[in-house]
Design a protein around this motif. Structure first.
Motif, PDB file in Angstrom:
ATOM      1  N   THR A   8     -27.751  55.505  91.391  1.00  0.00           N
ATOM      2  CA  THR A   8     -29.079  55.172  91.887  1.00  0.00           C
ATOM      3  C   THR A   8     -30.216  55.682  91.002  1.00  0.00           C
ATOM      4  OG1 THR A   8     -28.170  55.181  94.115  1.00  0.00           O
ATOM      5  CG2 THR A   8     -30.556  55.198  93.918  1.00  0.00           C
ATOM      6  N   PRO A   9     -30.230  56.945  90.590  1.00  0.00           N
ATOM      7  CA  PRO A   9     -31.341  57.401  89.736  1.00  0.00           C
ATOM      8  C   PRO A   9     -31.395  56.687  88.388  1.00  0.00           C
ATOM      9  CG  PRO A   9     -30.154  59.284  90.617  1.00  0.00           C
ATOM     10  CD  PRO A   9     -29.365  58.054  90.962  1.00  0.00           C
ATOM     11  N   LEU A  10     -30.254  56.402  87.815  1.00  0.00           N
ATOM     12  CA  LEU A  10     -30.220  55.711  86.527  1.00  0.00           C
ATOM     13  C   LEU A  10     -30.755  54.290  86.657  1.00  0.00           C
ATOM     14  CD1 LEU A  10     -29.402  55.664  83.555  1.00  0.00           C
ATOM     15  CD2 LEU A  10     -27.139  54.911  84.280  1.00  0.00           C
ATOM     16  N   ILE A  11     -30.323  53.584  87.680  1.00  0.00           N
ATOM     17  CA  ILE A  11     -30.793  52.219  87.899  1.00  0.00           C
ATOM     18  C   ILE A  11     -32.290  52.221  88.204  1.00  0.00           C
ATOM     19  CG2 ILE A  11     -30.583  50.194  89.392  1.00  0.00           C
ATOM     20  CD1 ILE A  11     -27.610  50.935  89.696  1.00  0.00           C
ATOM     21  N   SER A  12     -32.755  53.180  88.984  1.00  0.00           N
ATOM     22  CA  SER A  12     -34.175  53.279  89.304  1.00  0.00           C
ATOM     23  C   SER A  12     -35.007  53.522  88.052  1.00  0.00           C
ATOM     24  CB  SER A  12     -34.422  54.408  90.305  1.00  0.00           C
ATOM     25  OG  SER A  12     -33.747  54.166  91.500  1.00  0.00           O
ATOM     26  N   LEU A  13     -34.528  54.386  87.181  1.00  0.00           N
ATOM     27  CA  LEU A  13     -35.233  54.675  85.943  1.00  0.00           C
ATOM     28  C   LEU A  13     -35.347  53.435  85.068  1.00  0.00           C
ATOM     29  CD1 LEU A  13     -36.518  56.805  84.076  1.00  0.00           C
ATOM     30  CD2 LEU A  13     -34.230  57.229  83.185  1.00  0.00           C
ATOM     31  N   VAL A  14     -34.249  52.714  84.893  1.00  0.00           N
ATOM     32  CA  VAL A  14     -34.256  51.503  84.074  1.00  0.00           C
ATOM     33  C   VAL A  14     -35.188  50.456  84.692  1.00  0.00           C
ATOM     34  CG1 VAL A  14     -32.845  49.573  83.276  1.00  0.00           C
ATOM     35  CG2 VAL A  14     -31.978  51.903  83.106  1.00  0.00           C
ATOM     36  N   ALA A  15     -35.122  50.285  86.009  1.00  0.00           N
ATOM     37  CA  ALA A  15     -35.984  49.308  86.681  1.00  0.00           C
ATOM     38  C   ALA A  15     -37.451  49.680  86.513  1.00  0.00           C
ATOM     39  CB  ALA A  15     -35.617  49.214  88.161  1.00  0.00           C
ATOM     40  N   GLY A  16     -37.773  50.950  86.659  1.00  0.00           N
ATOM     41  CA  GLY A  16     -39.155  51.403  86.490  1.00  0.00           C
ATOM     42  C   GLY A  16     -39.684  51.154  85.093  1.00  0.00           C
TER      43      GLY A  16
END
Length: 51
Positions: A8-16
Protein backbone atom coordinates in the motif's frame (compact mmCIF):
# COMPACT_ATOMS: atom_id res chain seq x y z
CA UNK A 1 15.06 -14.89 5.96
CA UNK A 2 11.53 -13.65 5.31
CA UNK A 3 10.83 -10.05 4.43
CA UNK A 4 7.25 -8.88 5.03
CA UNK A 5 6.33 -5.64 3.31
CA UNK A 6 3.07 -3.92 2.59
CA UNK A 7 2.37 -2.81 -0.97
CA UNK A 8 0.00 0.00 0.00
CA UNK A 9 2.61 2.68 0.83
CA UNK A 10 4.62 1.92 -2.30
CA UNK A 11 1.58 2.08 -4.56
CA UNK A 12 0.42 5.28 -2.85
CA UNK A 13 3.81 6.89 -3.38
CA UNK A 14 3.90 6.00 -7.08
CA UNK A 15 0.30 7.19 -7.57
CA UNK A 16 1.05 10.49 -5.81
CA UNK A 17 4.12 11.14 -7.95
CA UNK A 18 2.22 10.33 -11.15
CA UNK A 19 -0.60 12.70 -10.17
CA UNK A 20 1.91 15.50 -9.54
CA UNK A 21 3.69 14.90 -12.85
CA UNK A 22 0.58 14.26 -14.98
CA UNK A 23 -2.55 15.71 -13.33
CA UNK A 24 -4.72 14.84 -16.37
CA UNK A 25 -4.32 11.15 -15.48
CA UNK A 26 -5.91 11.55 -12.03
CA UNK A 27 -9.03 9.48 -12.81
CA UNK A 28 -7.03 6.60 -14.29
CA UNK A 29 -4.46 6.61 -11.49
CA UNK A 30 -7.16 6.53 -8.80
CA UNK A 31 -9.03 3.74 -10.59
CA UNK A 32 -5.89 1.63 -11.02
CA UNK A 33 -4.89 2.28 -7.40
CA UNK A 34 -8.25 1.11 -6.09
CA UNK A 35 -8.21 -2.00 -8.28
CA UNK A 36 -4.68 -2.96 -7.19
CA UNK A 37 -5.42 -2.37 -3.49
CA UNK A 38 -8.59 -4.47 -3.82
CA UNK A 39 -6.73 -7.34 -5.47
CA UNK A 40 -3.93 -7.22 -2.91
CA UNK A 41 -6.48 -7.19 -0.10
CA UNK A 42 -8.35 -10.19 -1.48
CA UNK A 43 -5.43 -12.32 -2.61
CA UNK A 44 -2.51 -11.40 -0.42
CA UNK A 45 -4.22 -10.40 2.77
CA UNK A 46 -2.57 -6.99 2.51
CA UNK A 47 1.02 -8.21 2.73
CA UNK A 48 3.63 -9.28 0.21
CA UNK A 49 5.82 -12.17 1.33
CA UNK A 50 9.27 -12.11 -0.22
CA UNK A 51 12.06 -14.57 0.33
Amino acid sequence: MNIHSSLTPLISLVAGILILVMPKLLNYIVAIYLIVIGIVGLVGGGALHLG
